[in-house]
Design a protein around this motif. Structure first.
Motif, short mmCIF file in Angstrom:
data_model
loop_
_atom_site.label_atom_id
_atom_site.label_comp_id
_atom_site.label_asym_id
_atom_site.label_seq_id
_atom_site.Cartn_x
_atom_site.Cartn_y
_atom_site.Cartn_z
N VAL A 40 18.39 -0.67 -0.88
CA VAL A 40 17.64 -1.87 -0.56
C VAL A 40 16.23 -1.51 0.26
O VAL A 40 15.50 -2.34 0.82
CB VAL A 40 18.48 -2.54 0.42
N SER A 41 16.31 -0.17 0.73
CA SER A 41 15.01 0.24 1.39
C SER A 41 13.97 0.74 0.39
O SER A 41 14.02 0.79 -0.68
CB SER A 41 15.42 1.71 1.77
N ALA A 42 12.86 0.25 1.05
CA ALA A 42 11.44 0.67 0.48
C ALA A 42 11.28 2.22 0.15
O ALA A 42 11.89 2.83 0.93
CB ALA A 42 10.20 0.12 1.25
N ILE A 43 11.02 2.49 -0.96
CA ILE A 43 10.50 3.90 -0.87
C ILE A 43 9.59 4.44 0.04
O ILE A 43 8.45 4.00 -0.18
CB ILE A 43 10.06 4.32 -2.66
N PRO A 44 9.87 5.65 0.84
CA PRO A 44 8.73 5.65 1.61
C PRO A 44 7.32 6.40 0.93
O PRO A 44 7.68 6.94 -0.03
CB PRO A 44 9.42 7.11 2.42
N SER A 55 27.73 5.25 -3.10
CA SER A 55 28.62 5.54 -2.01
C SER A 55 29.65 4.04 -1.94
O SER A 55 29.22 3.26 -2.65
CB SER A 55 27.59 5.75 -0.79
N THR A 56 30.41 4.50 -1.37
CA THR A 56 31.39 3.28 -1.03
C THR A 56 30.90 2.20 -0.03
O THR A 56 31.48 1.11 0.18
CB THR A 56 32.78 3.99 -0.34
N SER A 57 29.60 2.55 0.64
CA SER A 57 29.19 1.43 1.61
C SER A 57 27.85 1.55 1.76
O SER A 57 27.07 2.38 1.78
CB SER A 57 29.68 1.88 3.11
N PRO A 58 27.27 0.38 1.25
CA PRO A 58 27.63 -0.88 1.04
C PRO A 58 28.40 -0.93 -0.44
O PRO A 58 28.00 0.11 -1.12
CB PRO A 58 26.31 -1.88 0.95
N PHE A 61 27.24 -0.89 -6.62
CA PHE A 61 27.03 0.36 -7.41
C PHE A 61 25.91 0.19 -8.21
O PHE A 61 25.92 -0.81 -9.15
CB PHE A 61 28.22 0.75 -7.57
N PRO A 62 25.14 1.22 -8.56
CA PRO A 62 24.90 2.30 -7.89
C PRO A 62 23.99 1.67 -6.68
O PRO A 62 23.22 0.78 -6.97
CB PRO A 62 23.97 3.25 -8.78
N ASN A 63 24.12 2.30 -5.50
CA ASN A 63 23.25 1.62 -4.37
C ASN A 63 22.39 2.75 -3.54
O ASN A 63 21.99 2.44 -2.44
CB ASN A 63 24.50 1.17 -3.14
N LEU A 64 22.21 3.94 -3.97
CA LEU A 64 21.49 5.04 -3.28
C LEU A 64 20.37 5.55 -4.29
O LEU A 64 20.50 5.71 -5.44
CB LEU A 64 22.36 6.16 -2.90
N TRP A 65 19.29 5.82 -3.53
CA TRP A 65 18.34 6.84 -4.31
C TRP A 65 18.56 8.48 -3.61
O TRP A 65 18.37 8.23 -2.51
CB TRP A 65 16.93 6.21 -3.95
N ARG A 66 18.03 9.11 -4.43
CA ARG A 66 17.56 10.44 -3.96
C ARG A 66 16.25 10.36 -4.17
O ARG A 66 15.56 10.39 -5.01
CB ARG A 66 18.17 11.44 -4.81
N VAL A 67 15.66 10.84 -2.97
CA VAL A 67 14.24 10.68 -2.98
C VAL A 67 13.76 12.21 -2.12
O VAL A 67 14.48 13.05 -1.54
CB VAL A 67 13.59 9.81 -2.09
N LYS A 68 12.48 12.55 -2.55
CA LYS A 68 12.10 13.81 -1.99
C LYS A 68 10.57 13.72 -1.98
O LYS A 68 9.76 13.05 -2.64
CB LYS A 68 12.42 15.04 -2.84
N VAL A 69 9.84 14.48 -1.28
CA VAL A 69 8.31 14.84 -1.17
C VAL A 69 8.26 15.83 -2.36
O VAL A 69 8.81 16.59 -2.49
CB VAL A 69 7.96 15.69 -0.05
N PRO A 70 7.40 15.22 -3.46
CA PRO A 70 7.17 16.03 -4.66
C PRO A 70 6.50 17.23 -4.33
O PRO A 70 5.57 17.56 -3.40
CB PRO A 70 6.18 15.16 -5.63
N ALA A 71 6.81 18.54 -5.25
CA ALA A 71 6.09 19.47 -5.31
C ALA A 71 4.82 19.65 -6.13
O ALA A 71 4.66 18.48 -6.54
CB ALA A 71 7.17 20.73 -6.02
N SER A 72 4.04 20.60 -6.27
CA SER A 72 2.86 20.55 -7.06
C SER A 72 3.08 20.15 -8.70
O SER A 72 2.08 19.57 -9.17
CB SER A 72 1.99 21.69 -6.87
#
Length: 110
Positions: A40-44, A55-58, A61-72
């Motif tokens: 539900v969050s905007a991607i930074p 995850s079980t809360s909320p 499903f699926p309800n999570l993103w795995r995000v990261k600062v990209p490498a080169s």
């Protein structure tokens, strides 16, 4: 539910002090260089989505993103916004990303 610029929703909860139905409270934090955030969050800004999970809360499903600062050079889910200063150099597929194949993009910093 939204978070201020530079922050992401890390969890949702419920409180009788706030109006509305569950979930009516968002727990926000500045994301680490690699982190898990609620969908539900905007991607930074200048982060990429690398996978989705649950995850079980909320309870959606699926309800999570795995995000990261990209490498080169990096790989992201195709649904991810392309960070400023990067170009797409190829396509691929992953069961960790949503959508039909090909559902990933190889990226490179200019």
């Amino acid at each position: 539910m939204s978070a201020p610029n530079g922050y992401a929703i890390k969890a949702e909860n419920s409180s009788t002090s706030c109006p509305g139905r569950f979930p009516n409270v968002g727990i926000i934090k500045k994301p680490a260089s690699s982190d898990t955030i609620c969908k539900v969050s905007a991607i930074p800004k200048n982060y990429i989505i690398t996978s989705e999970s649950s995850s079980t809360s909320p309870h959606r499903f699926p309800n999570l993103w795995r995000v990261k600062v990209p490498a080169s050079r990096d790989k992201m889910c195709s649904i991810s916004p392309l960070p400023n200063g990067y170009v797409i150099t190829g396509r691929g597929s992953s069961t960790s990303c949503p959508g039909s194949f090909p559902n990933t993009a190889k990226i490179r910093k200019l």
